[in-house]
Design a protein around this motif. Sequence first.
Motif, mmCIF file in Angstrom:
data_model
loop_
_atom_site.group_PDB
_atom_site.id
_atom_site.type_symbol
_atom_site.label_atom_id
_atom_site.label_comp_id
_atom_site.label_asym_id
_atom_site.label_seq_id
_atom_site.Cartn_x
_atom_site.Cartn_y
_atom_site.Cartn_z
ATOM 1 N N VAL A 171 6.634 -6.669 4.133
ATOM 2 C CA VAL A 171 7.433 -5.699 4.773
ATOM 3 C C VAL A 171 6.780 -4.588 6.037
ATOM 4 N N PRO A 172 7.499 -4.663 6.899
ATOM 5 C CA PRO A 172 7.141 -3.912 7.910
ATOM 6 C C PRO A 172 7.712 -2.307 7.356
ATOM 7 N N ALA A 173 7.126 -1.245 7.736
ATOM 8 C CA ALA A 173 6.861 0.339 7.467
ATOM 9 C C ALA A 173 7.568 0.200 6.032
ATOM 10 N N LEU A 225 -3.062 -16.089 0.181
ATOM 11 C CA LEU A 225 -2.163 -16.433 1.390
ATOM 12 C C LEU A 225 -0.814 -14.729 1.653
ATOM 13 N N VAL A 226 -1.491 -14.810 2.693
ATOM 14 C CA VAL A 226 -0.212 -13.905 3.335
ATOM 15 C C VAL A 226 0.084 -14.274 4.603
ATOM 16 N N LYS A 227 0.751 -13.479 4.532
ATOM 17 C CA LYS A 227 2.232 -13.475 5.681
ATOM 18 C C LYS A 227 2.716 -12.253 6.734
ATOM 19 N N GLY A 228 2.308 -12.270 7.637
ATOM 20 C CA GLY A 228 2.413 -10.681 8.211
ATOM 21 C C GLY A 228 1.290 -9.497 8.979
ATOM 22 N N THR A 249 -1.873 -1.332 5.063
ATOM 23 C CA THR A 249 -0.849 -2.132 5.138
ATOM 24 C C THR A 249 -1.425 -3.051 3.581
ATOM 25 N N LEU A 250 -2.617 -3.178 4.894
ATOM 26 C CA LEU A 250 -3.965 -4.308 3.929
ATOM 27 C C LEU A 250 -3.986 -3.350 2.260
ATOM 28 N N SER A 251 -3.882 -2.080 1.988
ATOM 29 C CA SER A 251 -4.392 -1.459 0.814
ATOM 30 C C SER A 251 -3.688 -1.473 0.113
ATOM 31 N N PHE A 252 -2.354 -1.472 0.095
ATOM 32 C CA PHE A 252 -0.964 -1.857 -0.459
ATOM 33 C C PHE A 252 -0.846 -3.592 -1.670
ATOM 34 N N SER A 268 2.634 3.754 5.044
ATOM 35 C CA SER A 268 2.775 2.501 5.476
ATOM 36 C C SER A 268 4.582 2.665 4.842
ATOM 37 N N GLU A 269 4.657 3.569 3.717
ATOM 38 C CA GLU A 269 6.179 3.439 3.163
ATOM 39 C C GLU A 269 7.377 4.199 3.904
ATOM 40 N N LYS A 270 8.447 3.887 4.562
ATOM 41 C CA LYS A 270 8.843 5.293 5.308
ATOM 42 C C LYS A 270 10.795 4.845 4.965
ATOM 43 N N ASN A 271 10.673 6.447 4.605
ATOM 44 C CA ASN A 271 12.141 5.874 3.514
ATOM 45 C C ASN A 271 13.131 6.863 3.511
#
Length: 566
Positions: free
Chosen positions: A392-394, A439-442, A537-540, A242-245
């Motif tokens: 936030v994607p990625a 609430l969550v968006k994405g 993503t959900l886990s974070f 999920s974390e792409k830097n």
Amino acid sequence: MNLESLVSVAKGEAEADLLLTNARIVNTFTAEIEQGNVAIFEGRVVGIGDYHRGREVIDLKGRYLAPGLIDGHVHLESSMLSPGEYARAVVPRGVTAVVTDLHEIANVAGLLGMRVMLDSARGLPLRLYLMVPSCVPATSLETSGATLSHEDIETALGWEEAIGLGEVMNFPGVLSSDQEVLRKIVSSQQKVIDGHAPSLSGRGLNAYIATGISSDHESTTLEEAREKLRRGMYLMIREGSSEKNLEALLPLVTDQTYKRCFFVVDDRSCADLRRDGDIDGVVRKAIGLGLAPVRAIQMATINTTEHFRLGRVGAVAPGYSANLIVIDDLFSLNIEMVFYEGRLVARDGKPLFSSSQISDERMTHTMNVKPFPIEALRIPARGKTFPVIEVVPAQIITRRRDEEVRIEDGFVLPQVERDILKLVVVERHRATGNIGRGLVKGFGLKSGAMASSIAHDSHNIICVGTNDEDIHLCLKVVERLGGGLVIASGGKILGSLALPIAGLLSTEPLETVVDRLESLERLAGDLGCSLPSPFSTLSFVALPVIPELRLTDKGLVDVMAFKIIG
């Protein structure tokens, strides 16, 4: 080790245990490619050059020989695999060592959980270096299953596997001189101390580093990473599920800076491990982005060794552990053979060793949820707007959006057409009855719900969904499984993956876990989710130490203000 015999082998007077001939050797000290034979005795390289005597001889026929790769920061629990199955996933990929803090299992089961994990890894061809987790729990803004005091940390620092103090996530605690946080740092002053300080800069960063913290893996922009490098930190360049830097930070790697940089994955799912690999996948991607292959290998071997003071690993050199990989092409990084302490342990992507599962019953039955009715999931309206967590994607950072919401009978409702979904976190360690709602968006779900008992860092049960009925069903099934991943729609369970070991790990083989996870990801896609790793993503989304807005069992958390806001 018999040093007299070692000297005899190194001088060419006695046979090596293993002789690798006609190798092109990747020298991680000088970035050269050398030609020669490599003599190995009692698990160590003892000589490079003109050697011809070995009880076993393998002709590499001009293939490249490099040190085994080292993952500089990984929560191996995020793979959902036991240590043995995790080794089956990564060792054939060339990974022979990982630096892990076992933070996830510690948040559920404390020192016991860490000890069980380390003991289950004994005998595997994979070295686990332990960074003792510094923040269990990470904050007071959530409920964890265990607490590690500074006395507990001192105990764990005495274990043979321990090399330092794990990521100090509670950077507000450092800056406010929280006495318990500072005691943990003081206990570790003679060892390496890892950092975790997203967006921290200026005087705050100075104060954080001045305590002895020497690395960071949370940089997401060049400016942030450059400042941390300038202030003396080692830069962990992260590329997880999920974390792409990597792509953003790689321009910082130059002739002047590369020795202060190394690669980590932080969190990578079992599906990504099988599909893309572990640290080998990061090296391969870095090469594809233009980094010289030998430099990429240095950043996955000797640089990591030097930061963590691991001793004689990370190079093909006399006296160094014979943890080695054979590569047919440096650019594709196709790994043909893997040696661990001089033994061939993987070939052509297949492990040549067996593994066992964790069987300690103390690590099961960790679900302790206070019963609750479906009505407990409702969100009372307190105005026309509501703070929404935006994924936030990625990345694992989130953004706060204050949105006008739909209200019916005094309660806030999800709005599927606007991708505003309900998010719920249920406390599962102490039967407190805490339920965080937001609430969550994405996520993009058009129907149904998905839940998981992997929810960083305290690993309560987290669920995102379009309606209370499916959310309630998912939560109950996760509890009944003893932990796991679940998807439901229309009042029916569509799929699940049980994680009975602390609610984090499966007891199934690698291949089975991957197949079930990929099936769940496809089901999530069928329900409208567009995220490539939706459960990761959900886990974070429950992680209250990463900006900006999160949800824990205690409520919505404004991370920048470090407080519950509702």
